[in-house]
Design a protein around this motif. Structure first.
Motif, PDB file in Angstrom:
ATOM      1  N   CYS A  63     -15.421  -7.697 -10.034  1.00  0.00           N
ATOM      2  CA  CYS A  63     -13.995  -7.400 -10.159  1.00  0.00           C
ATOM      3  C   CYS A  63     -13.243  -8.682  -9.821  1.00  0.00           C
ATOM      4  O   CYS A  63     -13.067  -9.018  -8.641  1.00  0.00           O
ATOM      5  CB  CYS A  63     -13.588  -6.261  -9.230  1.00  0.00           C
ATOM      6  SG  CYS A  63     -14.443  -4.694  -9.539  1.00  0.00           S
ATOM      7  N   GLN A  66     -12.411   0.061 -20.298  1.00  0.00           N
ATOM      8  CA  GLN A  66     -12.664  -1.385 -20.320  1.00  0.00           C
ATOM      9  C   GLN A  66     -11.481  -2.150 -19.745  1.00  0.00           C
ATOM     10  O   GLN A  66     -11.648  -3.164 -19.046  1.00  0.00           O
ATOM     11  CB  GLN A  66     -12.946  -1.855 -21.756  1.00  0.00           C
ATOM     12  CG  GLN A  66     -13.448  -3.289 -21.840  1.00  0.00           C
ATOM     13  CD  GLN A  66     -14.754  -3.484 -21.087  1.00  0.00           C
ATOM     14  OE1 GLN A  66     -15.725  -2.759 -21.309  1.00  0.00           O
ATOM     15  NE2 GLN A  66     -14.788  -4.453 -20.174  1.00  0.00           N
ATOM     16  N   VAL A 125     -20.641   1.944 -14.826  1.00  0.00           N
ATOM     17  CA  VAL A 125     -20.214   0.726 -14.135  1.00  0.00           C
ATOM     18  C   VAL A 125     -20.603   0.799 -12.665  1.00  0.00           C
ATOM     19  O   VAL A 125     -21.123  -0.166 -12.084  1.00  0.00           O
ATOM     20  CB  VAL A 125     -18.693   0.530 -14.291  1.00  0.00           C
ATOM     21  CG1 VAL A 125     -18.207  -0.664 -13.468  1.00  0.00           C
ATOM     22  CG2 VAL A 125     -18.326   0.333 -15.758  1.00  0.00           C
ATOM     23  N   ARG A 126     -20.359   1.950 -12.036  1.00  0.00           N
ATOM     24  CA  ARG A 126     -20.678   2.088 -10.608  1.00  0.00           C
ATOM     25  C   ARG A 126     -22.185   1.953 -10.352  1.00  0.00           C
ATOM     26  O   ARG A 126     -22.598   1.371  -9.350  1.00  0.00           O
ATOM     27  CB  ARG A 126     -20.164   3.446 -10.094  1.00  0.00           C
ATOM     28  CG  ARG A 126     -18.646   3.507  -9.949  1.00  0.00           C
ATOM     29  CD  ARG A 126     -18.160   4.906  -9.585  1.00  0.00           C
ATOM     30  NE  ARG A 126     -18.573   5.350  -8.271  1.00  0.00           N
ATOM     31  CZ  ARG A 126     -17.836   5.257  -7.155  1.00  0.00           C
ATOM     32  NH1 ARG A 126     -16.627   4.694  -7.201  1.00  0.00           N
ATOM     33  NH2 ARG A 126     -18.294   5.722  -5.991  1.00  0.00           N
ATOM     34  N   CYS A 130     -10.394  -2.350 -11.178  1.00  0.00           N
ATOM     35  CA  CYS A 130     -11.850  -2.401 -11.065  1.00  0.00           C
ATOM     36  C   CYS A 130     -12.285  -2.101  -9.631  1.00  0.00           C
ATOM     37  O   CYS A 130     -13.256  -1.368  -9.395  1.00  0.00           O
ATOM     38  CB  CYS A 130     -12.336  -3.777 -11.515  1.00  0.00           C
ATOM     39  SG  CYS A 130     -14.110  -4.041 -11.410  1.00  0.00           S
ATOM     40  N   THR A 162     -20.649  -4.471 -10.631  1.00  0.00           N
ATOM     41  CA  THR A 162     -19.886  -5.330 -11.533  1.00  0.00           C
ATOM     42  C   THR A 162     -19.057  -6.313 -10.728  1.00  0.00           C
ATOM     43  O   THR A 162     -18.890  -6.177  -9.516  1.00  0.00           O
ATOM     44  CB  THR A 162     -18.975  -4.487 -12.446  1.00  0.00           C
ATOM     45  OG1 THR A 162     -18.460  -5.305 -13.501  1.00  0.00           O
ATOM     46  CG2 THR A 162     -17.797  -3.902 -11.675  1.00  0.00           C
ATOM     47  N   TRP A 208      -9.481  -1.124 -17.363  1.00  0.00           N
ATOM     48  CA  TRP A 208      -9.556  -1.029 -15.910  1.00  0.00           C
ATOM     49  C   TRP A 208     -10.580  -2.010 -15.348  1.00  0.00           C
ATOM     50  O   TRP A 208     -10.337  -2.677 -14.354  1.00  0.00           O
ATOM     51  CB  TRP A 208      -9.976   0.371 -15.474  1.00  0.00           C
ATOM     52  CG  TRP A 208      -9.122   1.487 -15.968  1.00  0.00           C
ATOM     53  CD1 TRP A 208      -7.817   1.440 -16.348  1.00  0.00           C
ATOM     54  CD2 TRP A 208      -9.538   2.834 -16.127  1.00  0.00           C
ATOM     55  NE1 TRP A 208      -7.396   2.672 -16.727  1.00  0.00           N
ATOM     56  CE2 TRP A 208      -8.428   3.549 -16.602  1.00  0.00           C
ATOM     57  CE3 TRP A 208     -10.745   3.508 -15.909  1.00  0.00           C
ATOM     58  CZ2 TRP A 208      -8.477   4.926 -16.874  1.00  0.00           C
ATOM     59  CZ3 TRP A 208     -10.792   4.872 -16.168  1.00  0.00           C
ATOM     60  CH2 TRP A 208      -9.679   5.569 -16.642  1.00  0.00           C
ATOM     61  N   VAL A 209     -11.742  -2.039 -15.972  1.00  0.00           N
ATOM     62  CA  VAL A 209     -12.820  -2.889 -15.476  1.00  0.00           C
ATOM     63  C   VAL A 209     -12.434  -4.358 -15.567  1.00  0.00           C
ATOM     64  O   VAL A 209     -12.803  -5.169 -14.712  1.00  0.00           O
ATOM     65  CB  VAL A 209     -14.124  -2.605 -16.250  1.00  0.00           C
ATOM     66  CG1 VAL A 209     -15.226  -3.584 -15.851  1.00  0.00           C
ATOM     67  CG2 VAL A 209     -14.592  -1.167 -16.000  1.00  0.00           C
TER      68      VAL A 209
END
Length: 316
Positions: A197, A271, A190-191, A280, A195, A273-274
């Motif tokens: 948030c 997922q 993800v990082r 996120c 993405t 958290w994101v």
């Protein structure tokens, strides 16, 4: 079903609210840990920040032999006597769990004993799913030719010896080191791509690395919540994540913690958290460079999994 999620970020000297998720039972290492590695992690992390950090144990062959004799059926005191070792302050633990999965049962049952700073020597013996651990603060050998016979070397009261069985197995079947590595891959994926948030777009940032100290502290809080049936960033003694990290000897300038209860896989919790803007943002914060993650299974009214993730920026 809606999952409980919470997150926060500790900035020194101020506290700023926002962000979430905890991941338990995982050790922050991509390779299988040995029993000694797991003991050292518990001491290094101060039982997950609940105790002061303790110095590492020194493995001693004579204590290995005592552990082996104990495993073969001798009482611990008698096993020490066979090696002419004073057992008056010796402690023994028999753990029933795979050799690379001792961390969770030891943390939940015996961490305060294993974390005693006065303990210096350790001996280990493993067979099947059992590991025999012998600890002593000092190694005193009875010299031959003294006034005591070998049979008299056993102390009047048997050294402390106990058996540790693992808590209820989590519903995820992934071994803890692999769970931590998988979580790291997902977080860094993800990082690296960037993405959104909530309504805010975050550009790609550098990945984080796994920290054994942060992993131990994460496990400590996950297990504490699981054992005592609560779901908060502050523990029952009022210690914050930053407090627990410092107690483990980690020098931090920024700490973030994400916690969750209920997800049954690492993919589900990441997922979650994101998908949550606050959590996120924690994941995408470019200041964080290290991470620890762990999971623990509830043991009372809540039987689900408690997850804890710690993100931190160490001081230079």
């Amino acid at each position: 079903m809606r999952r409980p999620w919470r997150g926060c970020k500790w900035l020194l000297p101020d506290i700023r609210a926002g962000l979430l998720v905890l991941l338990g039972a995982a050790v922050a290492s991509p390779t299988p840990a040995s029993p000694l590695d797991e003991l050292q992690l518990l001491r290094e992390s101060g039982c997950g920040g609940l105790l002061p950090a303790s110095p590492p144990l020194q493995r001693q062959p004579v204590l290995d032999r005592i552990a082996a004799r104990w495993a073969q059926g001798l009482a611990l005191g008698a096993a020490a006597a066979r090696e002419s070792v004073d057992a008056s302050r010796m402690m023994g633990l028999r753990v029933r769990a795979p050799a690379n999965s001792l961390l969770a049962p030891l943390r939940q049952v015996s961490c305060s004993a294993l974390g005693q700073a006065q303990m210096h020597g350790v001996g280990l013996y493993g067979a099947g799913v059992d590991t025999w651990i012998v600890l002593t603060p000092s190694l005193r050998i009875h010299q031959p030719g003294g006034s005591r016979s070998p049979s008299a070397l056993s102390t009047p009261t048997e050294p402390v010896a106990s058996e540790v069985t693992p808590p209820a197995m989590p519903r995820t079947s992934m071994p803890a080191p692999l769970l931590a590595q998988r979580a790291l891959e997902l977080i860094n994926g993800v990082r690296s791509h960037g993405t959104r948030c909530g309504s805010r777009w975050f550009s790609p940032v550098a990945g984080v690395a796994l920290s054994t100290t942060l992993g131990g502290v994460a496990l400590g809080h996950a297990a504490d919540m699981a054992d005592h049936d609560y779901f908060e960033h502050a523990d029952l003694e009022g210690r914050t994540p930053a407090d627990r990290v410092r107690a483990a000897g980690y020098r931090e300038k920024l700490v973030g913690e994400n916690i969750a209860y209920g997800p049954t896989s690492v993919e589900e919790v990441v997922q979650g958290w994101v998908d949550s803007p606050g959590h996120c943002e924690n994941i995408m914060d470019p200041r964080f460079s290290e991470m620890g993650i762990a999971m623990a299974s509830g043991r009372s009214s809540r039987r689900g999994l408690y997850w804890v993730q710690l993100l931190a920026a160490p001081r230079a």
